[in-house]
Design a protein around this motif. Structure first.
Motif, PDB file in Angstrom:
ATOM      1  N   CYS A  67       0.855  -1.192   0.000  1.00  0.00           N
ATOM      2  CA  CYS A  67       0.000   0.000   0.000  1.00  0.00           C
ATOM      3  C   CYS A  67       0.889   1.241   0.000  1.00  0.00           C
ATOM      4  CB  CYS A  67      -0.916   0.027   1.214  1.00  0.00           C
ATOM      5  SG  CYS A  67      -1.917   1.524   1.319  1.00  0.00           S
ATOM      6  N   MET A  68       0.751   2.056  -1.052  1.00  0.00           N
ATOM      7  CA  MET A  68       1.578   3.257  -1.182  1.00  0.00           C
ATOM      8  C   MET A  68       0.752   4.542  -1.217  1.00  0.00           C
ATOM      9  SD  MET A  68       4.874   2.784  -1.156  1.00  0.00           S
ATOM     10  CE  MET A  68       5.593   4.122  -2.112  1.00  0.00           C
ATOM     11  N   ILE A  69      -0.489   4.498  -0.759  1.00  0.00           N
ATOM     12  CA  ILE A  69      -1.339   5.679  -0.886  1.00  0.00           C
ATOM     13  C   ILE A  69      -0.850   6.836  -0.006  1.00  0.00           C
ATOM     14  CG2 ILE A  69      -3.040   5.153   0.917  1.00  0.00           C
ATOM     15  CD1 ILE A  69      -5.168   6.086  -1.255  1.00  0.00           C
ATOM     16  N   GLN A  70      -0.090   6.548   1.033  1.00  0.00           N
ATOM     17  CA  GLN A  70       0.459   7.616   1.871  1.00  0.00           C
ATOM     18  C   GLN A  70       1.696   8.262   1.251  1.00  0.00           C
ATOM     19  OE1 GLN A  70       0.613   5.343   5.740  1.00  0.00           O
ATOM     20  NE2 GLN A  70      -0.238   7.254   6.504  1.00  0.00           N
ATOM     21  N   HIS A  71       2.138   7.742   0.113  1.00  0.00           N
ATOM     22  CA  HIS A  71       3.390   8.224  -0.487  1.00  0.00           C
ATOM     23  C   HIS A  71       3.194   8.668  -1.929  1.00  0.00           C
ATOM     24  CE1 HIS A  71       5.482   6.720   3.072  1.00  0.00           C
ATOM     25  NE2 HIS A  71       4.757   5.623   2.955  1.00  0.00           N
ATOM     26  N   ILE A  72       2.062   9.277  -2.199  1.00  0.00           N
ATOM     27  CA  ILE A  72       1.781   9.781  -3.544  1.00  0.00           C
ATOM     28  C   ILE A  72       2.849  10.780  -4.017  1.00  0.00           C
ATOM     29  CG2 ILE A  72       0.151  11.140  -4.926  1.00  0.00           C
ATOM     30  CD1 ILE A  72      -0.729   8.251  -4.455  1.00  0.00           C
ATOM     31  N   TYR A  88       0.143  19.572  -0.770  1.00  0.00           N
ATOM     32  CA  TYR A  88      -0.624  18.329  -0.749  1.00  0.00           C
ATOM     33  C   TYR A  88      -0.559  17.639   0.611  1.00  0.00           C
ATOM     34  CZ  TYR A  88      -1.832  13.436  -1.485  1.00  0.00           C
ATOM     35  OH  TYR A  88      -2.384  12.184  -1.378  1.00  0.00           O
ATOM     36  N   GLU A  89      -1.706  17.158   1.045  1.00  0.00           N
ATOM     37  CA  GLU A  89      -1.800  16.317   2.239  1.00  0.00           C
ATOM     38  C   GLU A  89      -2.946  15.345   2.025  1.00  0.00           C
ATOM     39  OE1 GLU A  89      -2.522  16.708   7.077  1.00  0.00           O
ATOM     40  OE2 GLU A  89      -1.949  18.471   5.882  1.00  0.00           O
ATOM     41  N   LEU A  90      -2.703  14.059   2.240  1.00  0.00           N
ATOM     42  CA  LEU A  90      -3.730  13.050   2.013  1.00  0.00           C
ATOM     43  C   LEU A  90      -4.832  13.189   3.059  1.00  0.00           C
ATOM     44  CD1 LEU A  90      -4.605  10.472   0.447  1.00  0.00           C
ATOM     45  CD2 LEU A  90      -3.425   9.161   2.242  1.00  0.00           C
ATOM     46  N   ALA A 129      -9.929   5.553  -4.162  1.00  0.00           N
ATOM     47  CA  ALA A 129      -9.022   6.205  -3.208  1.00  0.00           C
ATOM     48  C   ALA A 129      -7.782   6.767  -3.915  1.00  0.00           C
ATOM     49  CB  ALA A 129      -8.613   5.215  -2.122  1.00  0.00           C
ATOM     50  N   TYR A 130      -7.159   5.971  -4.775  1.00  0.00           N
ATOM     51  CA  TYR A 130      -5.958   6.433  -5.477  1.00  0.00           C
ATOM     52  C   TYR A 130      -6.288   7.540  -6.479  1.00  0.00           C
ATOM     53  CZ  TYR A 130      -2.723   3.058  -3.451  1.00  0.00           C
ATOM     54  OH  TYR A 130      -1.921   2.363  -2.574  1.00  0.00           O
ATOM     55  N   ARG A 131      -7.453   7.442  -7.138  1.00  0.00           N
ATOM     56  CA  ARG A 131      -7.859   8.497  -8.070  1.00  0.00           C
ATOM     57  C   ARG A 131      -7.954   9.847  -7.352  1.00  0.00           C
ATOM     58  NH1 ARG A 131      -7.209   8.569 -12.735  1.00  0.00           N
ATOM     59  NH2 ARG A 131      -5.922  10.252 -11.944  1.00  0.00           N
ATOM     60  N   LYS A 132      -8.619   9.840  -6.208  1.00  0.00           N
ATOM     61  CA  LYS A 132      -8.795  11.088  -5.466  1.00  0.00           C
ATOM     62  C   LYS A 132      -7.455  11.615  -4.949  1.00  0.00           C
ATOM     63  CE  LYS A 132     -13.630  10.730  -4.089  1.00  0.00           C
ATOM     64  NZ  LYS A 132     -14.035  10.028  -5.304  1.00  0.00           N
ATOM     65  N   ALA A 133      -6.595  10.713  -4.477  1.00  0.00           N
ATOM     66  CA  ALA A 133      -5.292  11.138  -3.954  1.00  0.00           C
ATOM     67  C   ALA A 133      -4.424  11.741  -5.056  1.00  0.00           C
ATOM     68  CB  ALA A 133      -4.591   9.946  -3.309  1.00  0.00           C
ATOM     69  N   ILE A 134      -4.381  11.098  -6.215  1.00  0.00           N
ATOM     70  CA  ILE A 134      -3.569  11.604  -7.336  1.00  0.00           C
ATOM     71  C   ILE A 134      -4.067  12.958  -7.800  1.00  0.00           C
ATOM     72  CG2 ILE A 134      -2.925  11.202  -9.749  1.00  0.00           C
ATOM     73  CD1 ILE A 134      -3.076   8.147  -9.050  1.00  0.00           C
ATOM     74  N   TYR A 163      -7.625   8.108   3.169  1.00  0.00           N
ATOM     75  CA  TYR A 163      -6.736   7.090   3.739  1.00  0.00           C
ATOM     76  C   TYR A 163      -7.537   5.996   4.439  1.00  0.00           C
ATOM     77  CZ  TYR A 163      -3.240   4.934   6.759  1.00  0.00           C
ATOM     78  OH  TYR A 163      -2.436   4.027   7.401  1.00  0.00           O
ATOM     79  N   ASN A 164      -8.579   6.383   5.170  1.00  0.00           N
ATOM     80  CA  ASN A 164      -9.390   5.403   5.900  1.00  0.00           C
ATOM     81  C   ASN A 164     -10.109   4.434   4.964  1.00  0.00           C
ATOM     82  OD1 ASN A 164      -8.649   6.489   8.346  1.00  0.00           O
ATOM     83  ND2 ASN A 164     -10.492   7.722   8.589  1.00  0.00           N
TER      84      ASN A 164
END
Length: 411
Positions: free
Chosen positions: A235-240, A284-286, A269-274, A291-292
């Motif tokens: 899981c890399m969503i915290q490291h976009i 930027y801040e997730l 989730a990844y779409r929104k983060a990117i 994240y949840n």
């Protein structure tokens, strides 16, 4: 100063046509899939030629792409059928094929004009290998999962701007080197390198002493035993930001055997983060609610794989092979009447009047409501929805669209 690269493609798994539709609806730019042959996910639903044709029409009408995995190591007797398969892919307008075998690569080049992506199964971990693949005619390389962010940046500096790099950023990890494993084949006769992995690495093991046959000694960390080869999920969503700054062209989500809900929630989730990152990279801040979301789907413990350091004990789960599941999907919306606020739904798990539930849609995350009105398909009031696959009607006090998911937190 943040180095600006083009926004990467978000690439989603499509185990079947319905998953393809959901992946695009929830924000994927492209999907990868397997046909009924030549793919390394034999257990997935996979695509017939008719499905491929329909999928291509859907994808191209949305300005999106479809990539077909042709990443097994074929035997001699399969080459002729491979040529026929590739020609059909070209006829329907496939956007690229993923290959790992040089013979398959040569066959694609000789008999078609299909763009070629190099599969992660080719174990590419350095820039010279990338340059070699480009010299042969590849347009993209899916790097081995064993590459770190430092490795990826070094590769990016030493290859042409035209060559695209793709990396896995979410999903199951393999305890073997880029999936090159013989354990399943040895223990069950199911060859992981031909799409039939039994995931033997996730089984519970014990020791048996030579002179004490039938007497088993658990390899244990605690009373549950030990699953000595059971890796955590990536899981890399915290490291976009780190991913964006590495010059990666495509971020790939694993999971062709996973559920439609998995595809929807992880892609969403990844779409929104990117998109949030590219709207304002410097600040930027997730968001916590995004994240949840990744914890609201069945998963193993999460880990960042090889991106920051080589995982050792911290990359494994020794006490169980169970997934963590805190939510059940209870229904999927098939239609919604704005005037009556009634949604026609297909039941997935039991739910009853008075249940507090959440909605996942492509536009909203985690809106909740209490089920106060529930009906069968014919409009008769009912108190519960207990039968798998039954159609029902639910009053939802806000607008939702087809393929929205109704979920309930487990006690």
């Amino acid at each position: 100063m943040i180095k600006k690269y083009n926004k990467p493609e978000l690439l989603a798994p499509a185990g079947g046509l319905e998953k393809l539709k959901i992946a695009f609806q929830y924000g994927a730019d492209a999907v990868y899939f397997g046909g009924k042959a030549f793919s390394l996910r034999a257990a997935a639903q996979n695509f017939s030629y008719e499905d491929m044709e329909e999928g291509i029409k859907i994808a191209h009408s949305l300005g999106k792409k479809m990539y077909c995995t042709v990443n097994i190591m074929p035997r001699n007797e399969e080459i002729e059928k491979l040529r026929e398969f590739l020609k059909k892919l070209e006829e329907i307008g496939i956007d690229a094929v993923l290959v790992s075998d040089l013979g398959v690569f040569a066959t694609v080049k000789k008999h078609t004009n299909i763009p070629i992506h190099i599969s992660t199964q080719a174990n590419t971990i350095n820039y010279e290998a990338c340059n070699m693949w480009e010299g042969l005619g590849a347009e993209r390389v899916v790097l081995a999962r064993e590459c770190s962010l430092k490795d990826i940046k070094e590769i990016r500096k030493n290859i042409s701007k035209e060559l695209e790099l793709e990396v896995f950023v979410h999903g199951s990890m393999c305890m073997s080197y880029s999936g090159r494993c013989l354990l399943s084949s040895y223990m069950t006769g199911r060859d992981s390198n031909r799409g039939s992995c039994a995931q033997s690495c996730r089984w519970k093991y014990s020791l048996m002493e030579e002179k004490r046959p039938g007497e088993y000694f658990p390899i244990e960390e605690d009373s549950n035993g030990t699953y000595i080869m059971n890796s955590k999920d990536l899981c890399m969503i915290q490291h976009i930001p780190e991913l964006m700054e590495a010059g990666i062209s495509s971020l790939k989500i694993e999971g062709r055997n996973k559920s439609e809900y998995y595809v929807a929630i992880i892609v969403n989730a990844y779409r929104k983060a990117i998109d949030l990152y590219y709207s304002n990279p410097e600040n930027y801040e997730l968001p916590k609610e995004i994240y949840n979301e990744i914890y609201k789907v069945s998963h193993r413990e999460y880990n960042t794989g090889f991106f920051f350091n080589e995982p050792k004990a911290d990359g494994m789960i020794y006490n169980t092979n169970d997934h963590i599941r805190e939510y059940d999907v209870v229904a999927i919306v098939h239609d919604y009447n704005e005037k009556t606020q009634i949604a026609l739904c297909k039941q997935r798990n039991k739910f009853i009047l008075g249940d507090k539930v959440e909605i996942l849609t492509p536009d909203s995350v985690g809106d909740s409501f209490v089920i106060e009105e529930l009906f069968n398909e014919n409009g008769k009031a009912i108190e519960e929805c207990p039968h798998p696959g039954m159609m029902c009607k639910v009053k939802i006090p806000f607008s939702v669209e087809k393929n929205s998911f109704i979920r309930k937190k487990l006690n």
